[in-house]
Design a protein around this motif. Sequence first.
Motif, short mmCIF file in Angstrom:
data_model
loop_
_atom_site.label_atom_id
_atom_site.label_comp_id
_atom_site.label_asym_id
_atom_site.label_seq_id
_atom_site.Cartn_x
_atom_site.Cartn_y
_atom_site.Cartn_z
N HIS A 1 0.57 -1.70 -0.19
CA HIS A 1 0.27 -0.61 -0.02
C HIS A 1 1.03 1.16 0.10
N CYS A 2 2.05 0.97 0.17
CA CYS A 2 2.80 2.06 -0.03
C CYS A 2 4.04 3.06 -1.09
N ARG B 1 5.67 1.30 12.11
CA ARG B 1 6.20 2.55 12.21
C ARG B 1 7.54 2.73 12.47
N SER C 1 8.91 1.47 8.57
CA SER C 1 8.32 2.16 7.74
C SER C 1 7.14 1.96 6.65
N ASP D 1 4.03 2.17 7.24
CA ASP D 1 2.71 3.49 7.40
C ASP D 1 1.22 2.92 7.36
N ASP E 1 -0.91 4.01 9.16
CA ASP E 1 -2.08 5.25 9.32
C ASP E 1 -2.63 5.25 7.46
N GLY E 2 -1.36 5.49 6.61
CA GLY E 2 -1.65 5.69 5.24
C GLY E 2 -2.61 4.03 4.70
N ASP F 1 -4.38 2.33 6.71
CA ASP F 1 -6.17 3.07 7.43
C ASP F 1 -6.79 3.99 6.36
N ARG F 2 -6.06 4.85 5.89
CA ARG F 2 -7.00 5.76 4.52
C ARG F 2 -7.18 5.20 3.33
N ALA F 3 -6.48 3.80 3.57
CA ALA F 3 -6.76 3.88 2.02
C ALA F 3 -8.22 2.10 2.14
#
Length: 196
Positions: free
Chosen positions: A14-15, A45, A50, A52, A54-55, A57-59
Amino acid sequence: MGAQLWGTYAVNDHCQPGVLARGVLLFDRLVLPVPETSEERARWRHPDQSWDPDGLDRALAVLGTQQAKPNNGGASLAWKVPWTKEKWILERSRTETVRIMTSADAFDSTRDILSWQDNLPRAIEAVAAFPSARACKQELQPAAQPPHDQSAAEALIALARPLLVPKDGDLRLAAELAREGASMFVMAEKRIDWTR
């Protein structure tokens, strides 16, 4: 109707820009590992990882999951699988994965492990989703000529990059297109507009 085709992803896919946007246009659902505990979330994290969370979660808020509808409503396009380092190590040690581990990197094995999960619905075919054409070529080592017995899943992977990925893959737009269930002609027209 045949079995659905679900794509499995690694903890860091997802990154990478456009990977999930391409996935929702290729697969009926995306299977994504998610940190199971707060300790695992902290590990994701860490500067050495790294990944992400939080990224992610947004996706997932855009895609929706088996546990939560997407922000804008509509069908859920993702399936969450709780993930920890210990689970990866345990699954990796299974006899089925030993062969894969000798020829693939850790991220590729995560995709494969997710495709074997017991908590996935039985009416699907889960396949490892590659984050890039380069990763696909490294793993599959394709021949110069396509095989005569190529499966639909293999053909989709081969076609994915040149046909479906605009420069900056917009996950919201890709999810909207995937949810519409429009005819191929309407989707092709919208995809052409999207890539302009």
